[in-house]
Design an enzyme around this catalytic site. Structure first.
Site, PDB file in Angstrom:
ATOM      1  N   LYS A  10       0.799  -1.225   0.000  1.00  0.00           N
ATOM      2  CA  LYS A  10       0.000   0.000   0.000  1.00  0.00           C
ATOM      3  C   LYS A  10       0.836   1.281   0.000  1.00  0.00           C
ATOM      4  O   LYS A  10       0.381   2.327  -0.489  1.00  0.00           O
ATOM      5  CB  LYS A  10      -0.932   0.006   1.205  1.00  0.00           C
ATOM      6  CG  LYS A  10      -2.127  -0.929   1.107  1.00  0.00           C
ATOM      7  CD  LYS A  10      -3.185  -0.403   0.169  1.00  0.00           C
ATOM      8  CE  LYS A  10      -4.490  -1.173   0.281  1.00  0.00           C
ATOM      9  NZ  LYS A  10      -5.541  -0.618  -0.588  1.00  0.00           N
ATOM     10  N   SER A  29       0.482  -9.726  -0.734  1.00  0.00           N
ATOM     11  CA  SER A  29       0.266  -8.280  -0.666  1.00  0.00           C
ATOM     12  C   SER A  29       0.619  -7.660   0.676  1.00  0.00           C
ATOM     13  O   SER A  29       0.876  -6.461   0.754  1.00  0.00           O
ATOM     14  CB  SER A  29      -1.183  -7.947  -1.020  1.00  0.00           C
ATOM     15  OG  SER A  29      -2.074  -8.601  -0.135  1.00  0.00           O
TER      16      SER A  29
END
Length: 399
Positions: free
Chosen positions: A49, A300
């Site tokens: 992110k 992720s």
């Protein structure tokens, strides 16, 4: 509009700020294919992110920076925004669902952000952030439905193609769709023959439903421990990009995600959070066609709360048949426990707990139940033990 030049510019801006994460060969994830892991769980802040958040914030005007930024997040985007804001010397306020892991909340505060906990899930935090944006005039840093954020995430696609030019498929976690939009756009623009698949938790299939119905729509509720992808509604921009560039989106169950997390710990010595492990779960359980192909599974994020990790390991052991419970109905007389224990020991399992229950009003006077938890090798081993106990004349109750 998203452009390839924008993705390359994001890569230039991020150079020296983020890590180019390793691509690790993991042959045991699915022996019928060549699996590689793109380890964004080892990224600074523990998640991809930071790429999109930093690039977006770096492109703000001086006037916008003076008013600060506001964001909403289940935790990982929060940390990315907080770090990016701190590096650019600006104020940040992050709305986080109160169900987010404590570790993510505390990490966000440690980067210097002000945190507002909101009752509910991501979408509730989003509504609160929109209200606060109107009051403060701060710039809203959307976690996924923003071209510059998507461009930042797309830099992962560039890295994958540099690290494995002949990749056949990339499997990507999907929540709101920002990550897969960027990765799919970058990969397909440079290698149209490479397949890009998305994965959602079966309890939060917002993009799956949107693509099936060919329109953006919100789920009434979501239910998954993979908090990073527990999103009720995908974005308009991400929906359009996924419709054009993604080859398919599948779902995995929480049990399959737990098994993937456990597998990553044991085989690769890597920690992934629930959202971070869904791509591996899809490859392990053949949710997409990976046989005979070079496949990259994108991890992720790795920001999993240790208490949740403990529960996940327990669930993963049960799912894999590495841990098993038996409830055996028997006559309460001497030697029964010894006989059952001997059967289990002879077959190589390890008893970790035993509970003797003399039953209730609906059982015979001399009846009892023996509750046993064991450590076993796999499901076949567990079934072998069940058959041996049954063959010895004991009755195993269904649980």
């Amino acid at each position: 509009m998203l452009t390839l030049d924008q993705v390359y510019h994001a890569a230039y801006v991020l150079k020296g700020v983020i890590r180019e994460t390793a691509l690790i060969h993991a042959p045991l994830i699915n022996p019928e294919s060549q699996i590689y892991l793109k380890t964004e769980n080892l990224q600074i802040t523990g998640s991809f992110k930071v790429r999109g958040a930093y690039y977006k914030i770096s492109q703000l005007t001086e006037e916008e920076k003076a008013k600060g930024v506001i964001a909403c997040s289940a935790g990982n985007h929060a940390q990315g925004v907080a770090l990016a804001a701190a590096k650019n010397g600006i104020r940040s306020l992050i709305c986080i669902p109160d169900s987010a892991p404590i570790s993510k909340v505390e990490a966000t505060k440690s980067y210097g952000a002000e945190v507002c906990l909101v009752k509910g899930v991501y979408d509730d935090a989003y509504q609160k952030a929109c209200e606060l944006r109107e009051e403060s005039g701060a710039t809203f840093i959307h976690p996924f439905d923003d071209a510059q954020v998507i461009a930042g995430q797309g830099t992962i696609g560039l890295e994958i193609l540099d690290q494995l030019p002949d990749v056949d498929a990339v499997i990507v976690p999907v929540g709101g769709g920002g990550l897969i939009s960027g990765v799919a756009y970058a990969v397909k623009s440079l290698n149209p023959n490479c397949k890009v698949y998305g994965v959602q938790a079966s309890g939060a299939p917002s993009m799956v439903q949107a693509l099936a119905d060919k329109q953006v729509e919100a789920l009434k509720c979501v239910s998954t421990f993979a908090d990073g992808i527990a999103v009720k509604c995908p974005g308009d921009t991400t929906f359009d990009l996924c419709s054009k560039y993604v080859d398919g989106v599948v779902t995995v169950t929480d049990d399959e995600i737990a098994t993937a997390i456990l597998t990553l710990i044991e085989q690769q010595k890597l920690i992934a959070e629930g959202a971070g492990a869904v791509a591996v779960a899809a490859a392990m359980f053949n949710k997409v066609d990976v046989k005979g192909k070079k496949v990259v599974c994108l991890l992720s994020g790795g920001n999993i709360d240790v208490t949740i990790l403990s529960r996940v390991i327990s669930r993963g052991l049960l799912k894999a048949g590495r841990s098993g419970d038996l409830v055996i109905a028997m006559v309460d007389k001497p030697g029964q426990l010894k006989d059952v224990s001997a059967i289990i020991a002879d077959l190589g399992a390890n008893v970790v707990s035993v509970h003797h229950d003399r039953g209730g009003e609906n059982t015979g006077i001399n009846d009892c139940y023996l509750h046993i938890r064991m450590e076993t090798r796999n499901r076949e081993h567990l079934e072998q033990i069940r058959r041996a106990i049954t063959d010895a004349g004991y009755h195993i109750r269904n649980m």
